[in-house]
Design an enzyme around this catalytic site. Sequence first.
Site, PDB file in Angstrom:
ATOM      1  N   GLU A  60       0.862  -1.186   0.000  1.00 11.50           N
ATOM      2  CA  GLU A  60       0.000   0.000   0.000  1.00 11.50           C
ATOM      3  C   GLU A  60       0.898   1.235   0.000  1.00 11.50           C
ATOM      4  OE1 GLU A  60      -3.454   0.326   0.075  1.00 11.50           O
ATOM      5  OE2 GLU A  60      -2.679   2.336  -0.311  1.00 11.50           O
TER       6      GLU A  60
ATOM      7  N   ARG B 224      -0.745   7.960   1.344  1.00  7.39           N
ATOM      8  CA  ARG B 224      -0.205   8.983   2.235  1.00  7.39           C
ATOM      9  C   ARG B 224      -1.311   9.429   3.177  1.00  7.39           C
ATOM     10  NH1 ARG B 224       0.485  13.156  -2.313  1.00  7.39           N
ATOM     11  NH2 ARG B 224      -1.355  11.976  -2.886  1.00  7.39           N
ATOM     12  N   GLU B 225      -0.988   9.666   4.434  1.00  7.89           N
ATOM     13  CA  GLU B 225      -1.983  10.235   5.325  1.00  7.89           C
ATOM     14  C   GLU B 225      -2.322  11.632   4.792  1.00  7.89           C
ATOM     15  OE1 GLU B 225      -1.126   9.843   9.481  1.00  7.89           O
ATOM     16  OE2 GLU B 225      -0.378   7.814   9.214  1.00  7.89           O
TER      17      GLU B 225
ATOM     18  N   LYS C  47       7.965  -1.466  -1.658  1.00  8.22           N
ATOM     19  CA  LYS C  47       7.427  -0.565  -0.635  1.00  8.22           C
ATOM     20  C   LYS C  47       8.524   0.103   0.183  1.00  8.22           C
ATOM     21  CE  LYS C  47       4.964   1.682   2.072  1.00  8.22           C
ATOM     22  NZ  LYS C  47       3.740   1.451   2.773  1.00  8.22           N
TER      23      LYS C  47
ATOM     24  N   ALA D 294      12.573  21.503   2.279  1.00  2.36           N
ATOM     25  CA  ALA D 294      13.435  21.487   3.468  1.00  2.36           C
ATOM     26  C   ALA D 294      12.628  21.943   4.679  1.00  2.36           C
ATOM     27  CB  ALA D 294      14.628  22.406   3.247  1.00  2.36           C
TER      28      ALA D 294
ATOM     29  N   CYS E 104       5.612   5.868   9.350  1.00  3.10           N
ATOM     30  CA  CYS E 104       6.141   5.069   8.229  1.00  3.10           C
ATOM     31  C   CYS E 104       7.604   5.328   7.918  1.00  3.10           C
ATOM     32  CB  CYS E 104       5.288   5.310   7.000  1.00  3.10           C
ATOM     33  SG  CYS E 104       3.552   4.898   7.272  1.00  3.10           S
TER      34      CYS E 104
ATOM     35  N   LYS F 258      10.435   4.538  10.711  1.00  5.25           N
ATOM     36  CA  LYS F 258      10.595   3.131  11.107  1.00  5.25           C
ATOM     37  C   LYS F 258      10.918   2.256   9.904  1.00  5.25           C
ATOM     38  CE  LYS F 258       6.298   1.205  10.064  1.00  5.25           C
ATOM     39  NZ  LYS F 258       6.008   0.116   9.168  1.00  5.25           N
TER      40      LYS F 258
HETATM   41  C1  UGA Z   1       4.554   7.825   3.531  1.00  7.55           C
HETATM   42  C2  UGA Z   1       4.693   7.658   2.017  1.00  7.55           C
HETATM   43  O1  UGA Z   1       4.722   8.937   1.399  1.00  7.55           O
HETATM   44  C3  UGA Z   1       3.525   6.845   1.456  1.00  7.55           C
HETATM   45  O2  UGA Z   1       3.685   6.640   0.057  1.00  7.55           O
HETATM   46  C4  UGA Z   1       3.480   5.499   2.179  1.00  7.55           C
HETATM   47  O3  UGA Z   1       2.399   4.705   1.741  1.00  7.55           O
HETATM   48  C5  UGA Z   1       3.343   5.728   3.666  1.00  7.55           C
HETATM   49  O4  UGA Z   1       4.441   6.531   4.132  1.00  7.55           O
HETATM   50  C6  UGA Z   1       3.358   4.397   4.342  1.00  7.55           C
HETATM   51  O5  UGA Z   1       4.408   3.752   4.352  1.00  7.55           O
HETATM   52  O6  UGA Z   1       2.304   3.933   4.770  1.00  7.55           O
HETATM   53  P1  UGA Z   1       3.087   9.435   5.099  1.00  7.55           P
HETATM   54  O7  UGA Z   1       3.836   8.841   6.253  1.00  7.55           O
HETATM   55  O8  UGA Z   1       1.614   9.577   5.180  1.00  7.55           O
HETATM   56  O9  UGA Z   1       3.367   8.579   3.762  1.00  7.55           O
HETATM   57  O10 UGA Z   1       3.658  10.894   4.884  1.00  7.55           O
HETATM   58  P2  UGA Z   1       4.527  11.653   3.795  1.00  7.55           P
HETATM   59  O11 UGA Z   1       3.662  12.504   2.964  1.00  7.55           O
HETATM   60  O12 UGA Z   1       5.456  10.735   3.120  1.00  7.55           O
HETATM   61  O13 UGA Z   1       5.378  12.613   4.736  1.00  7.55           O
HETATM   62  C7  UGA Z   1       6.289  12.058   5.680  1.00  7.55           C
HETATM   63  C8  UGA Z   1       7.016  13.141   6.416  1.00  7.55           C
HETATM   64  O14 UGA Z   1       7.914  13.814   5.548  1.00  7.55           O
HETATM   65  C9  UGA Z   1       6.131  14.234   7.019  1.00  7.55           C
HETATM   66  O15 UGA Z   1       6.573  14.495   8.328  1.00  7.55           O
HETATM   67  C10 UGA Z   1       6.350  15.419   6.111  1.00  7.55           C
HETATM   68  O16 UGA Z   1       6.182  16.627   6.752  1.00  7.55           O
HETATM   69  C11 UGA Z   1       7.799  15.206   5.687  1.00  7.55           C
HETATM   70  N1  UGA Z   1       8.163  15.839   4.404  1.00  7.55           N
HETATM   71  C12 UGA Z   1       7.560  15.459   3.248  1.00  7.55           C
HETATM   72  C13 UGA Z   1       9.166  16.805   4.377  1.00  7.55           C
HETATM   73  O17 UGA Z   1       9.750  17.160   5.422  1.00  7.55           O
HETATM   74  N2  UGA Z   1       9.535  17.365   3.178  1.00  7.55           N
HETATM   75  C14 UGA Z   1       8.936  17.001   2.020  1.00  7.55           C
HETATM   76  O18 UGA Z   1       9.323  17.546   0.958  1.00  7.55           O
HETATM   77  C15 UGA Z   1       7.926  16.033   2.057  1.00  7.55           C
END
Ligand code: UGA
Length: 438
Positions: free
Chosen positions: A148, A151-152, A209, A257, A265, A268
């Site tokens: 899967e 994204r949240e 994944k 940044a 996700c 971990k």
């Molecule tokens: C992430 C992946 O993006 C999903 O594709 C995946 O399905 C999911 O993990 C999972 O393994 O279940 P998610 O944890 O919902 O999704 O969040 P992200 O949108 O990836 O963001 C993760 C973190 O990165 C957040 O704290 C966000 O603020 C940070 N982030 C994101 C940045 O600091 N800079 C960015 O440019 C993008």
Amino acid sequence: MSVVGTGYLGAVHAACMASLGHEVIGLDVDEQKVRLLSSGKAPFHEPGFDELLKEQVDAGRLTFTTDPADVADCRVHFIGVGTPQTSDGDAADLTYVDAAITNLLPHLGPVDGRAPLIAGKSTVPVGTAQAIAERIAPTGALLAWNPEFLREGFAVQDTVSPDRIVYGLSKDEAVAAESKAILDEVYADLLAREIPLVVTDYATAELVKVAANAFLATKISFINAMSEIADATGADVTTLAEAIGHDDRIGKKFLRAGIGFGGGCLPKDIRAFMARAGELGLDDTLTFLREVDTINDRQRVRTVDAARTAVGGDLAGRTVAVLGAAFKPDSDDMRNSPALDIAKRVQDEGARVRVTDPAAGAVLRARGSEFDVVDSVEEAAQDADIVLLLTEWRQFREIDPVELKKVAPAATILDGRNALDPKRWRDAGWTYIGIGRP
Ligand code: UGA
């Protein structure tokens, strides 16, 4: 079909599958969660999910249970339980996956003369699917791994319109063909819309994944490392990201940044990936992910350092407004939240911290927060020596700096997500501090 585990992934998957017209039973050990979901109420904040859940429950296509016997007639069982980090190391804790299979085992007989399919969605270390396939083999049930990528904050959209669908199938051709036929039926609507389908083996599907999440984490830490260089040289990391992002090979996304990545996700998953590589005798192969993790942690330290410097070198006794507690906007999830971690570090240095978050605030308060949790930006910022924007909710991005200065005359803001227009804030009389921005 059943969906075993009704957390973020499972509950959203269950409701989305029901919306495709399938009859879905969500199975979970948590009675309170099952009761809540059965009444059509979401146990977490996710845009669009409440409506979808209620609609599908009301339509009678979606039910929830704690009794594994209730799912005995299902042709497909999706596994959507969590795989958190173990408490004593980096590896993934597979307790919940193992328990899900143990609970299903006694109920895995043929349905209408056909073997049922278990389709794993949880993020697992490579090799897990093969071990499960061997465990369930005596029942005749089939196994596929179907990771899967939701994204949240975009969970519903990502489930019904994913970038791609991945099937990890058995090396046994007959088992693979039957498993694929069942999954094709499940995803018929999506496949008809020509969403790309990648058909592969168990190991590749599991690795797709974790490789995707490792790559995303690496992108973020890369740009955060650039932000350190930018801070030291007077360059602007946001312009740098934009300029390199014009190159299609690099792309603009995930180059924001800031205070770094968090959530249930990315952190971990990169650790579990390193741990698994070690088990495979490949200790050196993923050591760069250790650096990705270290850069990510350092962003939190650097943010606290910048806040301390901005208030004159000592946070003790200072009033600090923290905007954002969730690990990202449009979520109330605070697992490994950089915002919360920074708030805690600042409080540990003796500051008076007031936190506000549109969705996570209520959760924080309900669980008995160590912080003073308030309902509005104005309350948080009242006479604050510094305002820290740590989760880029739309509400925070749209703050009027002129109005906010009326309650926070010290007018110092640290924009931990580079989400604000520095000129607008400076023109309104604020001292603006970004991450890797002059
Ligand atoms: C992430 C992946 O993006 C999903 O594709 C995946 O399905 C999911 O993990 C999972 O393994 O279940 P998610 O944890 O919902 O999704 O969040 P992200 O949108 O990836 O963001 C993760 C973190 O990165 C957040 O704290 C966000 O603020 C940070 N982030 C994101 C940045 O600091 N800079 C960015 O440019 C993008």
